[in-house]
Design an enzyme around this catalytic site. Structure first.
Site: not given
Length: 421
Positions: A143, A224, A260
């Site tokens: 990311w 993460d 999300k």
């Protein structure tokens, strides 16, 4: 002259140059300004329904109503560590064990979503990790916010092998070799599920080998976790890696986001969990780490925001809402899987050069298409289809009305241009 020119300004141009524009939001702005009616946004990682619209999860809508109907709710400051009913439920969701198993080994802090959790953990590690000049190892690729977050915290970043551009699968042997070769006590950042940007995850047996390598190499694990339940629709499956590391007694940080899986993008709702090694020292270690995290959190944001944590807490702690939430997760994950299958099927039907099976073997919000930068540019300029230069596509931007258009666009550009040198 009201404001005479000053030539002794502290912030001279040579000292404060313009920072480069953010790639994601720059493309988003370009997309918004595009007048083409057929334009497609495959850049930003936010779920869209089949109409291409943002979706408020029905369970979240119910929780919002319950919150506003409760006359006892107020807008007072939260504690420095945040809303503990939320943090406790979030930890249980990830680790899946009873409070008695966790209470001596972990502490949880509410954060400014997953990014804030990564930042808080990074700042702590830069100050207190018992390794001179510790290195942070990130997957290649990762990311794109990981690098600036860790470097801004004063840590040095390297990469371990992860994605094979040839097979479009996990380069597991290269990953293990790099973890073994990393200096003892390195910080290894791992994504728990639906790897961003590739959508390629280790299998459960591979996660077990990764955990064994981490233990034998004396590394610190930093997970993460941004897509639990959103990736496959299965909360347990998406948190397997974290749970296995916990069961193996591995010390770690876990950055957790509810952007999300609850659709709380703008509420910035997340947690940082610290998990200590088991043993007689665990409780003391947890208390000392928690005290320093409190000091850092207080100096940076004072206390975390209230609203998103209250809504998330209602969903996670109410038996009816939490059960209904599983249906919402299934709705999102199944729609994305359907779009993957339709895109792959259309590309194969068109006879588009190359093998497109990776579109459906990858999981989660993002697909690493294999398109090169020049092909992506042609997609944008000719077809008004927007994605990152790396070829990363947000599959959530596909729907039943545009998936054939996107496939036609990809078919048209593949092989037409070469990568610019």
């Amino acid at each position: 002259m009201l404001y005479p020119e000053r030539r002794d300004m502290l912030f001279r141009e040579s000292l404060v140059p313009f920072a480069p524009a953010d790639l994601h939001y720059g493309l988003r702005s370009e997309f918004m300004a595009d007048k083409c009616l057929e334009k497609v946004n495959l850049v930003i990682g936010a779920y869209r329904d089949d109409r291409g619209q943002p979706w408020v999860l029905p369970t979240v809508a119910q929780a919002i109503q319950l919150y506003h109907d409760d006359a006892l709710q107020n807008q007072e400051y939260l504690p420095i560590a945040g809303e503990q009913s939320f943090c406790k439920a979030a930890a249980h969701l990830l680790l899946g064990c009873e409070d008695s198993d966790m209470q001596n080994r972990k502490f949880s802090f509410q954060t400014i979503s997953g990014t804030g959790a990564v930042h808080l953990g990074a700042v702590f590690l830069s100050k207190f990790l018992a390794v001179p000049k510790p290195l942070v190892y990130l997957s290649d690729p990762t990311w794109d916010n990981h690098v600036p977050v860790f470097t801004h915290a004063g840590l040095s970043v390297k990469h371990y092998q992860y994605y094979s551009t040839e097979t479009r699968l996990l380069n597991f042997e290269g990953m293990i070799q790099d973890l073994q070769d990393a200096p003892r006590g390195s910080i290894i950042v791992l994504q728990a599920s639906a790897h961003n940007p590739t959508g390629v995850d280790p299998s459960q047996s591979q996660w077990e080998q990764i955990a064994e390598t981490m233990k034998s190499s004396g590394h610190f694990a930093f997970f993460d976790c941004a897509y639990q339940g959103f990736a496959t629709g299965d909360l347990m499956q998406d948190s397997f890696a974290v749970r296995h590391f916990f069961q193996q007694g591995i010390e770690m940080f876990i950055a957790q986001s509810f952007s999300k899986n609850l659709g709380l993008y703008g509420q910035r709702t997340g947690c940082l969990h610290y998990v200590a090694n088991p043993g007689s020292e665990a409780s003391s270690t947890v208390q000392r780490v928690a005290s320093q995290l409190s000091s850092l959190q207080r100096s940076e944001i004072s206390t975390p925001p209230l609203y998103g944590a209250k809504i998330a807490s209602l969903v996670l702690n109410d038996k009816t809402l939490s059960k209904d939430w599983l249906g919402d997760l299934a709705t999102m994950s199944e729609r994305i899987a359907k779009m993957r299958a339709e895109l792959q099927g259309r590309l194969e039907e068109l006879g588009t050069p190359g093998n497109w099976r990776h579109i459906t073997t990858q999981i989660g919000m993002f697909a690493y298409t294999g398109l090169n930068e020049s092909e992506v540019e042609l997609l944008r300029t000719k077809w008004h289809v927007y994605m990152l230069p790396s070829g990363r596509m947000s599959v959530a931007g596909l729907n039943s009305r545009n998936v054939s258009y996107v496939a036609d666009a990809i078919h048209d550009v593949v092989g037409k241009v070469k990568v610019r040198k």
